[in-house]
Design a protein around this motif. Structure first.
Motif, PDB file in Angstrom:
ATOM      1  N   VAL B  68       0.797  -1.260  -0.040  1.00 40.97           N
ATOM      2  CA  VAL B  68       0.202  -0.021   0.033  1.00 40.97           C
ATOM      3  C   VAL B  68       0.939   1.165   0.020  1.00 40.97           C
ATOM      4  N   ILE B  69       2.044   1.317   0.939  1.00 39.54           N
ATOM      5  CA  ILE B  69       2.847   2.509   1.130  1.00 39.54           C
ATOM      6  C   ILE B  69       3.462   2.612  -0.470  1.00 39.54           C
ATOM      7  N   ASN B  70       4.058   1.651  -1.094  1.00 40.08           N
ATOM      8  CA  ASN B  70       4.758   1.585  -2.165  1.00 40.08           C
ATOM      9  C   ASN B  70       3.630   2.084  -3.512  1.00 40.08           C
ATOM     10  N   ILE B  71       2.586   1.970  -3.393  1.00 36.66           N
ATOM     11  CA  ILE B  71       1.537   2.339  -4.367  1.00 36.66           C
ATOM     12  C   ILE B  71       1.255   3.729  -4.115  1.00 36.66           C
ATOM     13  N   LEU B  72       1.010   4.212  -3.146  1.00 33.60           N
ATOM     14  CA  LEU B  72       0.975   5.514  -2.785  1.00 33.60           C
ATOM     15  C   LEU B  72       2.060   6.561  -3.172  1.00 33.60           C
ATOM     16  N   ARG B  73       3.248   5.752  -2.902  1.00 37.66           N
ATOM     17  CA  ARG B  73       4.393   6.349  -3.150  1.00 37.66           C
ATOM     18  C   ARG B  73       4.781   6.633  -4.489  1.00 37.66           C
ATOM     19  N   SER B  74       4.301   5.912  -5.334  1.00 31.32           N
ATOM     20  CA  SER B  74       4.427   5.650  -6.860  1.00 31.32           C
ATOM     21  C   SER B  74       3.994   7.028  -7.385  1.00 31.32           C
ATOM     22  N   ALA B  75       2.790   7.292  -7.114  1.00 31.68           N
ATOM     23  CA  ALA B  75       1.913   8.546  -7.668  1.00 31.68           C
ATOM     24  C   ALA B  75       2.724   9.900  -7.414  1.00 31.68           C
ATOM     25  N   PRO B  76       2.990  10.448  -8.603  1.00 32.60           N
ATOM     26  CA  PRO B  76       3.645  11.990  -8.210  1.00 32.60           C
ATOM     27  C   PRO B  76       2.583  12.828  -7.534  1.00 32.60           C
ATOM     28  N   PHE B  77       3.270  13.731  -6.794  1.00 29.35           N
ATOM     29  CA  PHE B  77       2.048  14.344  -5.932  1.00 29.35           C
ATOM     30  C   PHE B  77       1.246  15.091  -6.522  1.00 29.35           C
ATOM     31  N   ILE B  78       1.528  15.795  -7.801  1.00 29.04           N
ATOM     32  CA  ILE B  78       0.842  16.573  -8.731  1.00 29.04           C
ATOM     33  C   ILE B  78      -0.502  15.798  -9.225  1.00 29.04           C
ATOM     34  N   ILE B  79       0.087  14.190  -9.535  1.00 33.37           N
ATOM     35  CA  ILE B  79      -1.208  13.493 -10.108  1.00 33.37           C
ATOM     36  C   ILE B  79      -2.073  13.072  -8.945  1.00 33.37           C
ATOM     37  N   LEU B  80      -1.512  12.853  -7.823  1.00 31.15           N
ATOM     38  CA  LEU B  80      -2.501  12.370  -6.619  1.00 31.15           C
ATOM     39  C   LEU B  80      -3.266  13.420  -6.206  1.00 31.15           C
ATOM     40  N   MET B  81      -2.888  14.477  -6.241  1.00 32.42           N
ATOM     41  CA  MET B  81      -3.554  15.858  -5.732  1.00 32.42           C
ATOM     42  C   MET B  81      -4.804  16.136  -6.597  1.00 32.42           C
ATOM     43  N   VAL B  82      -4.759  15.953  -7.941  1.00 30.01           N
ATOM     44  CA  VAL B  82      -5.577  16.085  -8.949  1.00 30.01           C
ATOM     45  C   VAL B  82      -6.678  14.926  -8.633  1.00 30.01           C
ATOM     46  N   ALA B  83      -6.008  13.797  -8.680  1.00 32.00           N
ATOM     47  CA  ALA B  83      -6.902  12.468  -8.460  1.00 32.00           C
ATOM     48  C   ALA B  83      -7.871  12.702  -7.222  1.00 32.00           C
ATOM     49  N   LEU B  84      -7.403  13.241  -6.149  1.00 29.52           N
ATOM     50  CA  LEU B  84      -8.050  13.102  -4.931  1.00 29.52           C
ATOM     51  C   LEU B  84      -8.970  14.166  -4.845  1.00 29.52           C
ATOM     52  N   ILE B  85      -9.008  14.995  -6.028  1.00 25.07           N
ATOM     53  CA  ILE B  85      -9.891  16.295  -5.835  1.00 25.07           C
ATOM     54  C   ILE B  85     -11.427  15.686  -5.381  1.00 25.07           C
TER      55      ILE B  85
END
Lengths: 341, 226
Positions: B68-85
């Motif tokens: 789980v930690i690795n998956i979360l860490r693979s997403a670049p922050f900028i992508i994660l940020m948009v994905a989490l909107i």
């Protein structure tokens, strides 16, 4: 105090099984200082770590004070461990705690009150000679001082047994001596049973009352220290004894002596009050052999005197036989090193 | 455009832009780092104690958590940020603004914290843990009284590293209207070609990063007795 019955420990990995201990049985009497000696890889550390179940044995039982530790787990095991102190080769102190706080650690684990902890720590610091260092951090201490903290910490919960895993192997000879003296003092004053794992015979010689020789995962010899030193049975034990009391004669000398007729070279080991008796002069008078002293040493085992003499005896076969009879009548161990042709 | 740094009007305008931006950055960094530690620190502890040969070995927990930690860490922050909107909107009520930026910051930083904490705790020598076990310490006592205190200097250094990387993330959060110094640099420095503001923003960020690192190093040094 401790009974080990058919203890086995096998490590299994992808590459197969490694036997660290095979059917080890030992009885360690209350108040003993029990040395377990062996070469590296013999299984010594595994054995001592099984005694408080840091290592889970694969077979056998371990009874400490009548309680079978192998049947315990969880809270009951943790409580049993509080009655078994342990000190380590590399001390294993908490770097972030002062000397006093390190000694307080097991007391905190046992959930004693602040006042009880305080008073117990104040009691222990002078016992190990560290009253001045209460507020020092381990990094500021010498090896010997660190081990003293280790000992105080191990004694904090007033255990009945103290396990020492190569406790002096990282220390210089002088410090080793002072730590061993401290352990002996504790053994005598507190009546604590001590189990010592070591590869050094001098440790056994200094303080042990009993010794077990561990070789290739098995106990091959157990005896009191006196009898191991005067009469080692296994070749390994003989080597260990020779490591502290070297008494091999130079080959050239043996060769020269063996060419003489009616000559015999014998080794005598004597113990306790025999060491203070005029054995040699009585021997000469009684059997009329000629005696030439080739080698002699005297040392102590714990506090008993222990000596070794290598003598060249010259005389007729009859006189030599008389000499043997005399020496045996004095209760001395006689070993014939070489017979004259 | 005249760039007279000593013009009082200029300075006042600059301060009017910088002071709130610095405040927003500090707010985001502090809140995100704190929440990320509340979430990530226990994960780091679990990772360590569940590893083979440790105090509570459990391959299943270790593997799952690690993945789980690795998956979360693979997403670049900028992508994660948009994905989490959508989740951000559901949680915070809005997906724009400083407070809204904190949620993706936490989600992105917590796994990082877990790994940093894991690394620090693994530095605690096995022998010390063993000594505690020989005294009858419970796993909980070992975590609280041995692992965390023994690793504290290293944990502090890790916190400095984490905080600094959160400073970097907050600059990215600026792009979705997160506010702060990153936002200022993009809005004025980049979009309006105000090189002066861009440079000053960078200078302020350098000072903030330096301050965090120096504070971390000083605290770690004070706590280390080895």
């Amino acid at each position: 105090m401790i009974e080990i019955e058919n203890l086995s420990k096998t490590y299994s990995s992808r590459h197969g099984c490694t036997k660290a201990l095979e059917n080890v049985s030992l009885v360690i009497p209350r108040g003993a200082v029990y040395g377990i000696i062996g070469l590296s890889g013999a299984g010594k550390s595994t054995l001592v770590r099984c005694l408080n179940l840091l290592e889970q044995p694969t077979g056998g039982r371990i009874l400490v004070g009548g309680q079978d530790l192998t049947k315990l787990s969880g809270k009951a095991l943790r409580q049993a461990r509080q009655k078994i102190g342990m000190i380590f080769q590399h001390f294993n102190l908490l770097q972030s705690r002062t000397v006093a706080e390190n000694i307080a650690f097991p007391l905190e684990i046992a959930k004693l009150s602040k006042a009880e902890i305080q008073s117990r720590v104040t009691e222990l610091l002078p016992l190990v000679g560290l009253a001045e260092k209460a507020n020092a951090y381990p990094a500021e201490l010498s090896g010997g001082q660190k081990q003293r903290v280790g000992i105080a910490r191990a004694l904090a919960l007033k255990p009945e047994v103290l396990l020492c895993d190569e406790a002096t192997s990282a220390l210089d000879p002088q410090t080793t001596f002072s730590i061993l003296s401290l352990l002996r003092e504790i053994n005598i004053t507190l009546g604590l049973t001590i189990v010592i794992i070591t590869h050094e015979m001098k440790v056994i010689k200094e303080i042990c009352t009993h010794v077990a020789v561990l070789h290739q995962s098995q106990i091959i010899e157990t005896a009191t220290v006196e009898s191991v030193f005067t009469n080692p049975q296994s070749p390994i034990a003989q080597e260990f004894v020779a490591s502290v009391f070297p008494n091999e004669l130079p080959v050239e000398l043996l060769q020269e002596l063996s060419e003489k007729d009616q000559t015999e070279i014998i080794r005598i080991r004597f113990l306790g009050e025999n060491a203070t008796q005029p054995v040699i002069s009585d021997l000469i008078r009684g059997s009329e052999v000629k005696v030439n002293i080739l080698y002699g040493s005297i040392d102590h085992l714990r506090s008993t005197l222990f000596g070794s003499l290598i003598l060249e005896l010259q005389g007729s076969p009859e006189q030599l036989a008389n000499a043997h009879t005399y020496l045996k009548s004095r209760g001395l161990e006689v070993e014939v090193v070489k017979n004259g042709a | 455009m005249g760039l007279d740094f000593f013009e009082p009007v200029y300075l006042a305008k600059l301060a009017g832009l910088l002071v709130p931006a610095v405040g927003e950055t500090i707010y985001m960094v502090a809140a995100a780092t704190l929440l990320a530690y509340i979430l990530g620190m226990p994960l780091g502890v679990f990772l360590v104690v569940s590893s083979p040969g440790h105090i509570l070995p459990n391959p299943w927990v270790e593997k799952t958590l690690g993945t789980v930690i690795n998956i979360l860490r693979s997403a670049p922050f900028i992508i994660l940020m948009v994905a989490l909107i959508p989740i951000t909107r559901a949680l915070v009520g809005t997906s724009i603004g400083t407070t809204a930026a904190i949620f993706p910051l936490v989600i992105s930083t917590a796994p990082f914290v877990a790994r940093i904490v894991e690394t620090s705790l693994k530095e605690v020598p096995e022998g010390v843990i063993e000594a505690a076990m020989s005294m009858g310490a419970s796993p909980w006592q070992i975590i609280i009284k041995v692992l965390l205190p023994e690793a504290r200097a290293s944990l502090i250094m890790g916190t400095a590293i984490t905080t600094i990387s959160v400073v970097g993330y907050t600059a990215m959060a600026g792009t979705v209207g997160g506010g702060g110094l990153g936002d200022l640099a993009i809005q004025y420095g980049y979009n309006r070609f105000r090189t002066d503001i861009m440079l000053i923003t960078i200078a302020v960020l350098v000072v903030i990063v330096q301050a965090i690192q120096s504070l971390g190093t000083a605290m770690a040094k004070k706590m280390s007795h080895s």
